[in-house]
Design an enzyme around this catalytic site. Structure first.
Site, PDB file in Angstrom:
ATOM      1  N   THR A 164      58.220  -6.558  32.764  1.00 50.67           N
ATOM      2  CA  THR A 164      57.404  -5.468  33.302  1.00 50.67           C
ATOM      3  C   THR A 164      56.313  -5.989  34.229  1.00 50.67           C
ATOM      4  O   THR A 164      55.559  -6.879  33.859  1.00 50.67           O
ATOM      5  CB  THR A 164      56.743  -4.709  32.130  1.00 50.67           C
ATOM      6  OG1 THR A 164      57.758  -4.297  31.229  1.00 50.67           O
ATOM      7  CG2 THR A 164      55.971  -3.504  32.630  1.00 50.67           C
ATOM      8  N   GLU A 165      56.257  -5.429  35.439  1.00 50.71           N
ATOM      9  CA  GLU A 165      55.232  -5.785  36.426  1.00 50.71           C
ATOM     10  C   GLU A 165      55.245  -7.281  36.751  1.00 50.71           C
ATOM     11  O   GLU A 165      54.222  -7.851  37.123  1.00 50.71           O
ATOM     12  CB  GLU A 165      53.830  -5.367  35.942  1.00 50.71           C
ATOM     13  CG  GLU A 165      53.716  -3.922  35.478  1.00 50.71           C
ATOM     14  CD  GLU A 165      53.797  -2.906  36.611  1.00 50.71           C
ATOM     15  OE1 GLU A 165      53.798  -3.340  37.775  1.00 50.71           O
ATOM     16  OE2 GLU A 165      53.881  -1.694  36.335  1.00 50.71           O
ATOM     17  N   LEU A 166      56.396  -7.911  36.571  1.00 53.58           N
ATOM     18  CA  LEU A 166      56.579  -9.356  36.787  1.00 53.58           C
ATOM     19  C   LEU A 166      55.623 -10.199  35.947  1.00 53.58           C
ATOM     20  O   LEU A 166      55.254 -11.323  36.344  1.00 53.58           O
ATOM     21  CB  LEU A 166      56.443  -9.714  38.275  1.00 53.58           C
ATOM     22  CG  LEU A 166      57.515  -9.176  39.228  1.00 53.58           C
ATOM     23  CD1 LEU A 166      57.384  -9.833  40.602  1.00 53.58           C
ATOM     24  CD2 LEU A 166      58.924  -9.420  38.695  1.00 53.58           C
TER      25      LEU A 166
END
Lengths: 421, 399
Positions: B145-147
């Site tokens: 998630t979100e890198l």
């Protein structure tokens, strides 16, 4: 009677109190002509004849108005003073100022003037214009006594008195010290004091307020009378609201501002939850401290037990009481405080601060110092857990509050009227 | 031969309805059905459908020379099934070409990698299964998630059997190093890492239509020119961005679709770049070094850290409470309880509670349905309170 608001268009307890009082007075054959800055047409007029100041047009060719105007402008009032400034009021302020393209003297002296009847930025213009209208009303109506509620209408009361020569009673529902703590707005203070000095009688909603009037405004004690507020018996049958949560519910209902002590409620909630996690706390209302309070709730890690219901009115208030097991009013400064009476009327036991006017008359209420968070938590816990106590409070509290009728308060008001006739 | 690696993030949260105190214990419907449907339909029509169509055309034209990858959150997939089956079909059509890779992520586009290893593993497992079911492919590359990435998170991902993971080429982590190489996890070197080239990615995702930008308007000539300026020894340019860039953040009028349509031809004719999927690069490239990320990074904001989702009192309270009930949720057999718990984990809910936008840009406001973080917190906590009541009632009835 001059009042700034009238149900259902109210922002606080003032309009409710005015309405109750007029109903009580009607029972004692006192006829009331009630002047509001702005009437919406849906006000309950069973006990009063409502005059809408916005509808009064004034002929300025009539030289007597010039005379009135000179007198009103004499009490020059600064700007930037709003009785209850919170986020909502601020929003209204903006809206109000957007609404009024005209402002200042030109607008006030125009033939017709649209009042917002709110507490907006152009409040002072409205106050002045309202006073001007009061002169017109006084010149064209027949009455015996002038009764002005809170500082916004004092200039109107004075104007009416000078036109008619009739006695003036001013009613202190709240003082500038209650509203602003020690950061008193000098302009408002001056209006309040001037009003009380000119008035023939001053009514205060509690001895607490009466003492402030005498000590901080230097008003002659002989003309200051305490008349406690009351509460209308509920016109609705005691509705049973289905309980949606199993836990007991403790409620705070009021503006979330310094004056109302919401922070003490929060700290007490944490203490109660440490002992018993089967409780939910609800804060209903908004105000300039709300965000700070929400942050504090997160800090104290009780977000799933402490809820925010926003500003409630009408049926939602009854519904909230219907769901509540304890009502708390930890006000730092409260001239009277009508909400606990409404709670008791709905069979909810109350904890109130000793610094509230209502504490002077209530017997079946737990009273603590607002700053004494331990005592506050202890009272809440006691009412939640000792059934004998809460049962007693519900039962006797209901009886007690049902006896605090406006018609009884009205007797005192009528006596004050009679003393100046 | 150098590679361009496109990865597009597809995500939609289940937005919450206005849930008042009075609803607690009485109403268990948490989602704003109408709003979710409306937004899904809007984004489908503006972005998913036209862009999928475009990519399919390009793949049909260039064959295996043009490839892209997607990560589609479980909450987006669920909403495709509910509101936009046509979008799902168009993704299936892309999957069938064999030129599109689907990445693994947490089902709910959530943050369990920061809180609960067990939940992290489970959600990735559920997501993987969902991708297999819908597209017939088993994801072998992971994107969080979100890198969000740290050495420890990378280690967990390696434990789960992934050989490759994507993350941000954060400046404060890379220092003088270039993002245009393959790197490896510092604890378990078997996990390879592809790092986002944020400059070139953001040229497309954020700056494309910004008229105050010195390089506006962006053309394929310009873009391929920049690609050619890259040091010849470097291996890969990772262009990672939200899929909603196409048609939703950058409107069709900006020319974003035409830009993408023309890009491959320009790349083929004027550079020696090829298009590759992450897993192809995982096979092809060897790490040049390990990269040390002791504190989690993300692809968000200037700081590239976690402060958009966690860190202020409101976020931490909501996040901690949500994960404190994991044991109970796991014991519970009710699939709706598990589903709601997962949906409530979606990172967007915590993003709405962020207080730093008071000073930060308006990108955030665009995505935030709440007037203030305080309102977001109140609404979320009301729902979580109700959820906890349901959970309590359920487990007690079972014991």
């Amino acid at each position: 009677m001059f009042g700034w608001e009238f149900p259902p268009h109210i922002s606080g307890g003032l309009g409710t109190a005015c309405f109750g009082l007029t109903k009580g007075l009607m029972k004692h054959d006192v006829e009331v002509l009630f002047v509001v800055p702005k009437a919406y047409g849906d006000e309950n007029q069973e006990a009063v004849r409502l005059i809408n100041a916005s509808d009064i047009s004034i002929d300025f060719k009539d030289s007597k108005y010039e005379e009135y105007w000179r007198r009103i402008t004499y009490m020059e009032i600064g700007s930037n003073l709003i009785p209850y400034v919170g986020p909502e009021e601020f929003k209204r302020m903006i809206e109000a100022s957007e609404m009024e393209a005209l402002s200042g003297e030109d607008a006030i002296l125009s033939k017709n003037f649209e009042f917002s009847g709110k507490y907006g930025a152009d409040l002072m213009d409205e106050v002045k214009r309202y006073a001007l209208v009061a002169s017109a009303v006084a010149a064209t109506n027949d009455f015996d006594v002038i009764h002005a509620h809170d500082w916004l209408t004092y200039s109107a009361g004075i104007a009416a008195k000078s036109v008619s020569g009739k006695p003036l009673v001013v009613h202190m529902h709240a003082t500038e010290f209650d509203r602003s703590g020690e950061n008193v707005n000098q302009n408002v203070y001056d209006i309040e004091r001037h009003g009380m000095e000119v008035a023939d009688r001053v009514m205060a909603v509690s001895n607490l307020t009466r003492n402030i009037v005498i000590e901080k405004y230097g008003i002659n004690p002989d003309k200051v009378f305490t008349v406690y507020n009351a509460v209308e018996p509920s016109d609705k049958p005691n509705l049973q609201y289905p309980r949606s949560v199993r836990e007991k519910v403790v409620t705070f209902l009021g503006r979330v501002t310094f004056q109302k002590g919401p922070d003490y409620f929060v700290e007490a909630a944490r203490k109660v939850l440490d002992k018993d996690s089967n409780v939910r706390f609800v804060m209903a209302g908004s105000g300039d401290m709300l965000n700070k309070i929400i942050k504090r709730i997160a800090e104290l890690k009780m977000g799933e037990r402490f809820h925010f219901a926003g500003f409630l009115k009408g049926d939602d208030v009854d519904r909230m009481f219907g769901l509540s097991d304890v009502f708390v009013m930890p006000s730092v400064s409260e001239p009277f405080g009508i909400v606990p009476l409404e709670a008791m009327r709905s069979n909810v036991p109350v904890v109130i601060s000793k610094q509230s006017g209502v504490a002077e008359i209530l017997v079946h209420a737990l009273k603590v110092d607002f700053w004494d968070v331990d005592a506050l938590a202890d009272s809440i816990y006691g009412l939640l857990h000792y059934e004998g106590l809460s049962k007693m409070f519900k039962q006797y509290g209901k009886v007690e509050v049902d006896n605090l009728k406006w018609e009884n308060a009205a007797i005192k008001v009528k006596e004050v009227y009679e003393s100046v006739l | 031969m150098k590679s361009i690696c496109f990865y597009f993030q597809v995500h939609q949260p289940y937005r919450l309805r206005t849930y008042r105190f009075f609803d607690i214990g009485a109403n268990h419907q948490y989602y704003d059905e109408q709003q979710n449907r409306f937004i899904m339909r809007r984004v489908a029509d503006k972005c998913y459908l036209p862009m999928n169509r475009l990519l399919l055309d390009m793949i049909n034209e260039y064959g295996s020379a043009f490839k892209v990858s997607f990560s589609i959150s479980g909450t987006a997939l669920d909403q495709f099934q509910a509101y936009a089956p046509d979008v799902l079909d168009s993704f299936r059509a892309l999957a069938d070409t064999g030129n599109v890779e689907f990445l693994a992520e947490t089902y709910a586009h959530a943050l369990p990698s920061l809180k609960s290893t067990e939940e992290f593993i489970e959600q990735v497992g559920v997501h993987r299964k969902k991708i297999e079911e819908l597209f017939g492919k088993t994801p072998t590359t992971f994107r969080n998630t979100e890198l969000i990435y740290s050495d420890e998170i990378g280690e967990m991902v390696a434990e789960m059997g992934f050989k490759l993971m994507l993350t941000e080429g954060a400046k404060h982590v890379l220092g003088w190093k270039s993002p245009n190489y393959m790197y490896a996890n510092a604890i378990n070197p078997k996990l390879k890492l592809l790092l986002k080239n944020f400059r070139l990615s953001d040229d497309i995702a954020f700056r494309f239509s910004e008229q105050s930008w010195g390089d506006w308007p962006l053309t394929t000539e310009k873009f391929v020119g920049w690609l050619n300026e890259i040091d010849p020894r470097e291996e890969v340019v990772n262009l990672f961005m939200d899929y909603e860039t196409f048609g939703e953040h950058q409107w069709p009028e900006t020319g974003i679709f035409e830009f993408m349509r023309a890009l491959p031809a320009r790349v083929f004719s004027h550079s020696d770049f090829t298009f590759n999927t992450p897993s192809e690069l995982g096979e092809k490239l060897q790490p040049v070094s390990a990269i040390h990320v002791p504190y989690p990074i993300s692809w968000a904001d200037e700081e590239r850290d976690l402060t958009a989702w966690l860190g202020n009192e409101l976020q931490d309270e909501a996040f901690d409470k949500l994960y404190s009930i994991r044991e109970k949720v796991k014991k519970c057999q009710d699939p709706e309880i598990l589903r709601d718990w997962r949906y409530l984990q979606t990172s967007d809910h915590f993003y709405y509670m962020c207080t730093k936008w008071f000073s930060d840009g308006d990108v955030h406001k665009y995505f935030n349905p709440y007037g203030t973080p305080y309102e977001a917190f109140i609404n979320y906590m009301n729902i979580l309170s109700d959820f906890m009541i349901r959970l309590e009632q359920d487990t007690s009835s079972k014991d």
